[in-house]
Scaffold this active site. Structure first.
Site, PDB file in Angstrom:
ATOM      1  N   TYR A 191      58.494  30.060  40.138  1.00 24.53           N
ATOM      2  CA  TYR A 191      59.971  30.468  40.549  1.00 24.53           C
ATOM      3  C   TYR A 191      60.865  29.457  39.714  1.00 24.53           C
ATOM      4  CZ  TYR A 191      59.233  32.324  45.408  1.00 24.53           C
ATOM      5  OH  TYR A 191      58.879  33.043  46.353  1.00 24.53           O
ATOM      6  N   GLY A 192      60.053  28.361  39.087  1.00 21.60           N
ATOM      7  CA  GLY A 192      60.983  27.302  38.363  1.00 21.60           C
ATOM      8  C   GLY A 192      61.679  27.861  37.086  1.00 21.60           C
ATOM      9  N   ASP A 223      55.356  29.433  49.649  1.00 20.82           N
ATOM     10  CA  ASP A 223      55.784  28.655  48.325  1.00 20.82           C
ATOM     11  C   ASP A 223      55.633  29.674  47.237  1.00 20.82           C
ATOM     12  OD1 ASP A 223      56.019  26.766  46.326  1.00 20.82           O
ATOM     13  OD2 ASP A 223      53.898  26.904  45.892  1.00 20.82           O
ATOM     14  N   SER A 224      55.914  29.474  46.210  1.00 18.45           N
ATOM     15  CA  SER A 224      55.831  30.557  45.087  1.00 18.45           C
ATOM     16  C   SER A 224      54.248  30.720  44.786  1.00 18.45           C
ATOM     17  CB  SER A 224      56.368  30.223  43.631  1.00 18.45           C
ATOM     18  OG  SER A 224      55.790  28.834  43.390  1.00 18.45           O
ATOM     19  N   CYS A 241      58.201  18.549  43.367  1.00 26.25           N
ATOM     20  CA  CYS A 241      57.630  20.221  43.375  1.00 26.25           C
ATOM     21  C   CYS A 241      56.180  20.191  44.249  1.00 26.25           C
ATOM     22  CB  CYS A 241      57.323  20.750  41.717  1.00 26.25           C
ATOM     23  SG  CYS A 241      56.376  22.246  41.966  1.00 26.25           S
ATOM     24  N   THR A 242      55.914  21.000  44.989  1.00 28.88           N
ATOM     25  CA  THR A 242      54.878  20.952  45.945  1.00 28.88           C
ATOM     26  C   THR A 242      53.786  21.157  45.383  1.00 28.88           C
ATOM     27  OG1 THR A 242      55.251  23.015  46.690  1.00 28.88           O
ATOM     28  CG2 THR A 242      56.305  21.345  48.105  1.00 28.88           C
ATOM     29  N   HIS A 243      53.625  21.577  43.823  1.00 32.31           N
ATOM     30  CA  HIS A 243      52.371  21.436  43.208  1.00 32.31           C
ATOM     31  C   HIS A 243      51.676  20.457  42.699  1.00 32.31           C
ATOM     32  CE1 HIS A 243      53.104  25.895  43.015  1.00 32.31           C
ATOM     33  NE2 HIS A 243      52.135  26.276  42.438  1.00 32.31           N
ATOM     34  N   CYS A 271      58.710  24.569  49.339  1.00 26.52           N
ATOM     35  CA  CYS A 271      58.928  24.859  47.618  1.00 26.52           C
ATOM     36  C   CYS A 271      60.245  24.038  47.441  1.00 26.52           C
ATOM     37  CB  CYS A 271      58.826  26.208  47.469  1.00 26.52           C
ATOM     38  SG  CYS A 271      59.382  26.588  45.780  1.00 26.52           S
ATOM     39  N   ASN A 272      60.496  23.223  46.691  1.00 21.33           N
ATOM     40  CA  ASN A 272      61.537  22.589  46.251  1.00 21.33           C
ATOM     41  C   ASN A 272      62.688  23.459  45.793  1.00 21.33           C
ATOM     42  OD1 ASN A 272      61.231  19.045  46.740  1.00 21.33           O
ATOM     43  ND2 ASN A 272      59.191  20.190  46.167  1.00 21.33           N
ATOM     44  N   THR A 273      62.029  24.203  44.974  1.00 21.86           N
ATOM     45  CA  THR A 273      62.764  25.117  44.121  1.00 21.86           C
ATOM     46  C   THR A 273      63.596  26.451  44.887  1.00 21.86           C
ATOM     47  OG1 THR A 273      61.187  24.980  42.422  1.00 21.86           O
ATOM     48  CG2 THR A 273      62.742  26.746  41.887  1.00 21.86           C
ATOM     49  N   GLU A 306      48.328  26.409  38.944  1.00 20.53           N
ATOM     50  CA  GLU A 306      48.053  27.762  39.651  1.00 20.53           C
ATOM     51  C   GLU A 306      46.582  28.337  38.953  1.00 20.53           C
ATOM     52  OE1 GLU A 306      49.600  30.250  41.680  1.00 20.53           O
ATOM     53  OE2 GLU A 306      50.715  28.362  42.506  1.00 20.53           O
TER      54      GLU A 306
END
Ligand code: DGL
Length: 279
Positions: free
Chosen positions: A45-46, A13-14, A189-191, A76-78, A157
């Protein structure tokens, strides 16, 4: 590519968002060795151009493949929206799983047939998302309302999972969706599963405590299990299960990732390697 049943599964992921997927993978596949890559030096990344997201995804995938992974989960969806096609072209023989906002399950759950989709700017503007949205709106008679949640990944983050600023941001994005009649919200979004408690709080404050939240982390773990089983690449189960083996690499700070593992997943014994750059 050199791997066998004992090789690790690569997950990236980012940043820390992919840990929300990793926790489902650990539950579903407790015997597997996992290698997590947080590209935090380049997060988020988004808000980046598609070409940059593709470049980062390829660099990270190359790194993981050089470490002999037997499967890759783009948690990561992005990155999935931007790069999954290119990754499949580069690694046609690898088990490769991407994340997609759960529009299909949301369409099934929603009674009001109005669904809010919380995701990054890059995801909601991607061709992949627009295509899926159009298909489902026609086929299922559902209206999707995409909402780019700029700034939310940064808060997560930073570890601000309960601050007033994060709650205010969540309220800014979620309340208008509820006001437009959404009874289901896709965590695209995985976050975002790490602030699901704040999203629920806003739903309750808006008088809609029964709003459904859709996260596809568990479905991805099951899909991975199916593909590894079909390919006869499941790590043999030992009883009792050994302590799950997890290693992590980051392009950001090792201590930040270590703290995030502890805060988000209660994992305190993970070896974390910080890389100056991966390109
Ligand atoms: N966690 C990522 C996703 O699922 C993206 C976050 C970001 O870097 O913007 O889309």
């Amino acid at each position: 590519m050199k791997f066998d049943r004992f090789s690790p599964i690569g997950i990236f992921d980012s940043g820390v968002g992919g840990l929300s997927v990793l926790q489902h993978i650990r539950q579903t596949l407790p015997h597997e060795a996992l290698l997590y890559f947080a590209d935090s030096g380049f997060a988020p990344y988004g808000d980046k151009a598609e070409s940059v997201i593709i470049e980062r995804s390829l660099a990270v995938a190359d790194y993981l493949i050089a470490h002999h992974i037997k499967a890759l989960v783009v948690a990561c969806n992005t990155a999935t929206a931007a790069a999954i096609k290119v990754l499949r072209q580069r690694y046609p023989d690898l088990i490769l799983i991407g994340m997609e906002p759960g529009l299909k399950p949301a369409a099934l759950h929603s009674h009001s047939k109005i669904v809010g989709v919380l995701a990054t700017q890059a995801t909601v503007l991607s061709e992949k998302f627009l295509l899926l949205r159009a298909q489902l709106e026609t086929a299922r008679g559902v209206q999707f309302i995409p909402q780019a949640c700029t700034g939310l990944v940064d808060q997560i983050e930073k570890g601000e999972l309960a601050s007033a600023a994060t709650l205010a941001l969540v309220r800014r994005y979620v309340a208008p969706l509820l006001a437009q009649g959404a009874d289901t919200l896709v965590l695209g979004c995985t976050h975002y599963p790490f602030v699901a408690h704040l999203i629920r709080q806003v739903c309750a404050d808006c008088g809609q405590p029964n709003t459904q939240l859709i996260d596809t982390g568990a479905a991805v773990a099951l899909h991975l299990q199916r593909l590894l089983t079909q390919a006869q690449l499941l790590r043999p189960a030992i009883t009792p299960a050994p302590p799950p083996s997890l290693r992590a690499t980051t392009t950001g700070s090792a201590s930040s990732l270590q703290q995030a593992l502890l805060r988000l997943l209660k994992i305190g014994d993970c070896e974390v390697l910080a890389l100056a750059a991966v390109a």
